[in-house]
Motif scaffolding. Sequence first.
Motif, PDB file in Angstrom:
ATOM      1  N   ALA A  77      -7.776  13.115   9.923  1.00 47.84           N
ATOM      2  CA  ALA A  77      -6.722  12.940  10.922  1.00 47.84           C
ATOM      3  C   ALA A  77      -7.237  12.084  12.077  1.00 47.84           C
ATOM      4  CB  ALA A  77      -6.240  14.304  11.422  1.00 47.84           C
ATOM      5  N   ALA A  93      -7.287   8.471  11.022  1.00 47.59           N
ATOM      6  CA  ALA A  93      -5.945   7.871  10.990  1.00 47.59           C
ATOM      7  C   ALA A  93      -5.491   7.512  12.403  1.00 47.59           C
ATOM      8  CB  ALA A  93      -4.946   8.828  10.326  1.00 47.59           C
ATOM      9  N   ARG A 107      -7.758   5.896   2.126  1.00 50.54           N
ATOM     10  CA  ARG A 107      -6.301   5.779   1.983  1.00 50.54           C
ATOM     11  C   ARG A 107      -5.665   5.363   3.312  1.00 50.54           C
ATOM     12  NH1 ARG A 107      -1.831  10.370   0.040  1.00 50.54           N
ATOM     13  NH2 ARG A 107      -0.028   9.081   0.520  1.00 50.54           N
ATOM     14  N   SER A 108      -6.078   6.002   4.399  1.00 49.08           N
ATOM     15  CA  SER A 108      -5.516   5.648   5.705  1.00 49.08           C
ATOM     16  C   SER A 108      -5.945   4.245   6.119  1.00 49.08           C
ATOM     17  CB  SER A 108      -5.962   6.654   6.770  1.00 49.08           C
ATOM     18  OG  SER A 108      -5.379   7.918   6.543  1.00 49.08           O
ATOM     19  N   LEU A 161       0.918   6.468   4.124  1.00 46.69           N
ATOM     20  CA  LEU A 161      -0.079   7.436   4.570  1.00 46.69           C
ATOM     21  C   LEU A 161       0.208   8.809   3.979  1.00 46.69           C
ATOM     22  CD1 LEU A 161      -0.165   6.687   8.404  1.00 46.69           C
ATOM     23  CD2 LEU A 161      -2.087   6.459   6.832  1.00 46.69           C
ATOM     24  N   TYR A 171      -4.854   3.698  13.743  1.00 47.29           N
ATOM     25  CA  TYR A 171      -3.563   3.341  14.342  1.00 47.29           C
ATOM     26  C   TYR A 171      -3.787   2.703  15.719  1.00 47.29           C
ATOM     27  CZ  TYR A 171       0.977   3.859  16.582  1.00 47.29           C
ATOM     28  OH  TYR A 171       2.144   3.619  17.258  1.00 47.29           O
ATOM     29  N   LYS A 219      -1.862   5.714 -12.815  1.00 48.07           N
ATOM     30  CA  LYS A 219      -1.750   4.867 -11.630  1.00 48.07           C
ATOM     31  C   LYS A 219      -3.118   4.366 -11.162  1.00 48.07           C
ATOM     32  CE  LYS A 219       1.532   5.385  -7.932  1.00 48.07           C
ATOM     33  NZ  LYS A 219       2.108   6.308  -6.924  1.00 48.07           N
ATOM     34  N   MET A 246      -5.955   7.546  -3.683  1.00 44.55           N
ATOM     35  CA  MET A 246      -4.886   6.926  -4.460  1.00 44.55           C
ATOM     36  C   MET A 246      -5.300   5.514  -4.890  1.00 44.55           C
ATOM     37  SD  MET A 246      -2.054   9.092  -3.985  1.00 44.55           S
ATOM     38  CE  MET A 246      -0.595   8.073  -3.921  1.00 44.55           C
ATOM     39  N   VAL A 295       0.844  -1.182   0.000  1.00 41.88           N
ATOM     40  CA  VAL A 295       0.000   0.000   0.000  1.00 41.88           C
ATOM     41  C   VAL A 295       0.885   1.240   0.000  1.00 41.88           C
ATOM     42  CG1 VAL A 295      -1.708   1.283   1.347  1.00 41.88           C
ATOM     43  CG2 VAL A 295      -1.801  -1.202   1.266  1.00 41.88           C
ATOM     44  N   ARG A 334      -4.828   0.591 -11.146  1.00 36.49           N
ATOM     45  CA  ARG A 334      -5.315  -0.048  -9.921  1.00 36.49           C
ATOM     46  C   ARG A 334      -6.764  -0.490 -10.048  1.00 36.49           C
ATOM     47  NH1 ARG A 334      -2.196   3.492  -5.225  1.00 36.49           N
ATOM     48  NH2 ARG A 334      -0.168   2.796  -5.947  1.00 36.49           N
ATOM     49  N   ALA A 384      -6.483   1.709   4.199  1.00 31.97           N
ATOM     50  CA  ALA A 384      -5.642   0.758   3.464  1.00 31.97           C
ATOM     51  C   ALA A 384      -4.244   0.707   4.069  1.00 31.97           C
ATOM     52  CB  ALA A 384      -5.564   1.148   1.991  1.00 31.97           C
ATOM     53  N   ALA A 385      -3.657   1.875   4.310  1.00 33.87           N
ATOM     54  CA  ALA A 385      -2.272   1.916   4.790  1.00 33.87           C
ATOM     55  C   ALA A 385      -2.143   1.274   6.169  1.00 33.87           C
ATOM     56  CB  ALA A 385      -1.773   3.357   4.820  1.00 33.87           C
ATOM     57  N   LEU A 386      -3.127   1.491   7.015  1.00 32.95           N
ATOM     58  CA  LEU A 386      -3.020   1.009   8.395  1.00 32.95           C
ATOM     59  C   LEU A 386      -3.644  -0.368   8.587  1.00 32.95           C
ATOM     60  CD1 LEU A 386      -3.515   4.461  10.120  1.00 32.95           C
ATOM     61  CD2 LEU A 386      -1.412   3.107  10.087  1.00 32.95           C
ATOM     62  N   GLY A 387      -4.109  -0.972   7.501  1.00 32.83           N
ATOM     63  CA  GLY A 387      -4.530  -2.368   7.590  1.00 32.83           C
ATOM     64  C   GLY A 387      -5.919  -2.598   8.136  1.00 32.83           C
TER      65      GLY A 387
END
Lengths: 268, 268
Positions: B256, B259, B138-139, A252, B263, B43, B167, A249, B47, B141-144
Amino acid sequence: MADIITVRDPHDPRLSDFTGLTDVELRRRREPAEGLFIAEGEKVIRRAARAGYPTRAMLLSEKWLPAMRDVIDASGAPAYVMPPELAEQVTGYHVHRGALASMGRTPLPEPEALLAAARRVVIMEAVNDHTNIGAIFRSAAALGMDGVLLSPSCADPLYRRSVKVSMGAVFSVPYARLTTWPHGLAAVREAGFRVLALTPEESALPLEAAGPHRLPRVALLLGAEGDGLSERAMREADARVRIPMAHGVDSLNVGAAAAVAFYAATRA
Amino acid sequence: MADIITVRDPHDPRLSDFTGLTDVELRRRREPAEGLFIAEGEKVIRRAARAGYPTRAMLLSEKWLPAMRDVIDASGAPAYVMPPELAEQVTGYHVHRGALASMGRTPLPEPEALLAAARRVVIMEAVNDHTNIGAIFRSAAALGMDGVLLSPSCADPLYRRSVKVSMGAVFSVPYARLTTWPHGLAAVREAGFRVLALTPEESALPLEAAGPHRLPRVALLLGAEGDGLSERAMREADARVRIPMAHGVDSLNVGAAAAVAFYAATRA
């Protein structure tokens, strides 16, 4: 009491603080050189005034006069009243928030003075996006960070867009500029801060494992969206830390990463 | 192999998927009704295709043909080639990212199916801002995070702006829509999730104290920027939790806050 002056000529030289606001390149040069910045909208203007920034002038439409009257009177600065369609010829855009103020800049604190009074700071390297700068200040204020240090190439937190996105947090969180980079980071370490560089590198320590909330003084070092931190800045840090991310991925957004890091560093 | 077709008439009916892209109200209605969405830039188009969305058509300038050639060939859909100044007459704006694809929507999973396979989900109530929706995906995805549930009045994650800000994470994080609100939250609890409502209320439990990372299954309930969660939605939650904030400061931006909560819920 301040002067309330109706203006009908968009070329009136008294409006020069407000000309060409959509020309980012022009305003970027002019505003620091002329010692001013633009606050937009009632809430942000009030916060700037409360933070002690002197008002140079205001530009607003008649309908906003009653709401802004006390601010205008307290400011002692001239308030230019103009119909929105004429004001648009001055500024270059339709001012949705009704009122603009040009405010005078005040001297920034020295980094040493800021660090002496702080326990939790964020340091940005080359963050050039005004939206990201504003978002980071907003999160820093909300999560109780004590101050912000900027590398020499960071964009201006008082640029209109940063001010707006920060909801005025650029006025409440103290900030300073480091004049040498990255060697200026040595002063941060000497002030007793552990400098943690945020990076997506797999080899970095997971943020929790670094225990930023248990450190007496911690500085979180953040790079720009996309490029991230430079290697030479990371070499000046005490440790490299990463926010654990799901595989495959994109990282962030820098604003989201900052909020996570501030939370990890300030939680009880 | 797909057809590559040079078009010189911005009114060509074969371009109808791409007309009036800047008219948010129009596109909001048309896209779900016609079962399509727009992916913008190399991109994001790649995807979307990789995630299995079928391409209906592409619109691009000649200079982007080489870079997109493999995507076009694999898609089997017609690619309309147009000079940028003509394409602008179709779409209503200058397409900086060079290529647009209209993709077909695929059926959303049922909430029950999504929940059965998940341990960490986020539930949004009435989040209408496309930028915020994109940032939250997006967050996530990034943080699982494992999935997203939307209240009936949330905006469309496949709207162009959401797709772009995310993204492409809207393609990789599974999402579903709850059809009854807030009673649909009962199904989440019944699936074994502890539902934590995020609120700035002082009386709420600090996020850390709720220990979301120790719960076997947790659902984070988020409201819109400004309004926050409705009281009736919060009543369907198991607990109210807050991110501790500095006094006298506006709350975190919803992106924010999301996110930070992701986390806290996913950290080891």
